[in-house]
Scaffold this motif. Structure first.
Motif: not given
Length: 237
Positions: A59-83
């Motif tokens: 279970h990750m805090a929103i800040d932790e998740i954001i930190t793990a997403v690189p700024l240099g890649i514009r497209h983010v896919v929120l997936t699952g499971g069922e997000p």
């Protein structure tokens, strides 16, 4: 079911990785995938059981998740499971949008939430997804896999695509798709994709060939699974 003991400010994450989008109208786009763990369905052919049948990950805090997403890649896919099950998804999507990311949300279309989204990738689950009775999920899955009011809301609110996992070897899926589309607002034909069910390139190619005449007739698209062709059926790709 989703545990209520976990704060809504955290999300259970099975994996975060960067690759290319392998499916849908944005196939080939460099993307970071944030895979939420937990699902209200149990598809018998699910290719991510670690986020549905046996959810895993911290279970990750929103800040932790954001930190793990690189700024240099514009497209983010929120997936699952069922997000879309998780209220904290709204905050996550908002934070990603504020950083300048383009957001795809991958959903079965059974839950509605209001959140920033550039492409709602909706994959209604057909009868071919229903698990065996021995799983203990057959009735629950069948009762919840299609939600016409929610699908109608999603189609009206977001830029969208409809992806249907089909098995032309069995031959019944098109009738079910037509019946569902008749209950929904009109969808542009080039936003409807048929994605052959399968986890290896040979099966996907053979079943894809079987769909070509239908796609030409209806103006629909073939839904690729480019990541399978490139990497095989592996996690983190």
């Amino acid at each position: 079911m989703v545990s209520s003991s976990v704060s809504e400010s955290k999300l259970r994450i099975s994996e975060i990785f960067s690759s290319i989008q392998g499916e849908g109208i944005w196939a080939g786009t460099p993307s970071t995938f944030v895979r939420l763990s937990g699902c209200n369905l149990r598809c018998r052919w699910c290719d991510t059981p670690y986020a549905s049948w046996s959810p895993e990950g911290p279970h990750m805090a929103i800040d932790e998740i954001i930190t793990a997403v690189p700024l240099g890649i514009r497209h983010v896919v929120l997936t699952g499971g069922e997000p879309m099950l998780f209220p904290a998804m709204v905050d996550l999507a908002q934070r990603l949008k504020e950083r300048g990311h383009t957001i795809t949300v991958e959903t079965a279309g059974t839950v509605f939430q209001e959140l920033p989204c550039d492409l709602m990738s909706i994959s209604p689950k057909l009868a071919n997804s229903t698990p065996d009775a021995e799983s203990g999920w057959k009735n629950r899955h069948d009762q919840t896999r299609i939600n016409v009011p929610v699908l109608t809301q999603l189609l009206a609110r977001y830029p969208h695509q409809l992806k249907f996992v089909v098995n032309p070897d069995e031959g019944e899926d098109l009738h079910e798709i037509d019946a569902l589309l008749s209950q929904l607002p009109a969808v542009e034909p080039d936003r409807i994709l048929l994605m052959p069910e399968g986890t290896n390139s040979e099966v996907l190619a053979r079943r894809g060939q079987m769909l070509v005449s239908t796609l030409i007739e209806r103006g629909w698209r073939l839904g690729p699974r480019m990541h399978i062709d490139l990497f095989g059926n592996k996690r983190g790709t």
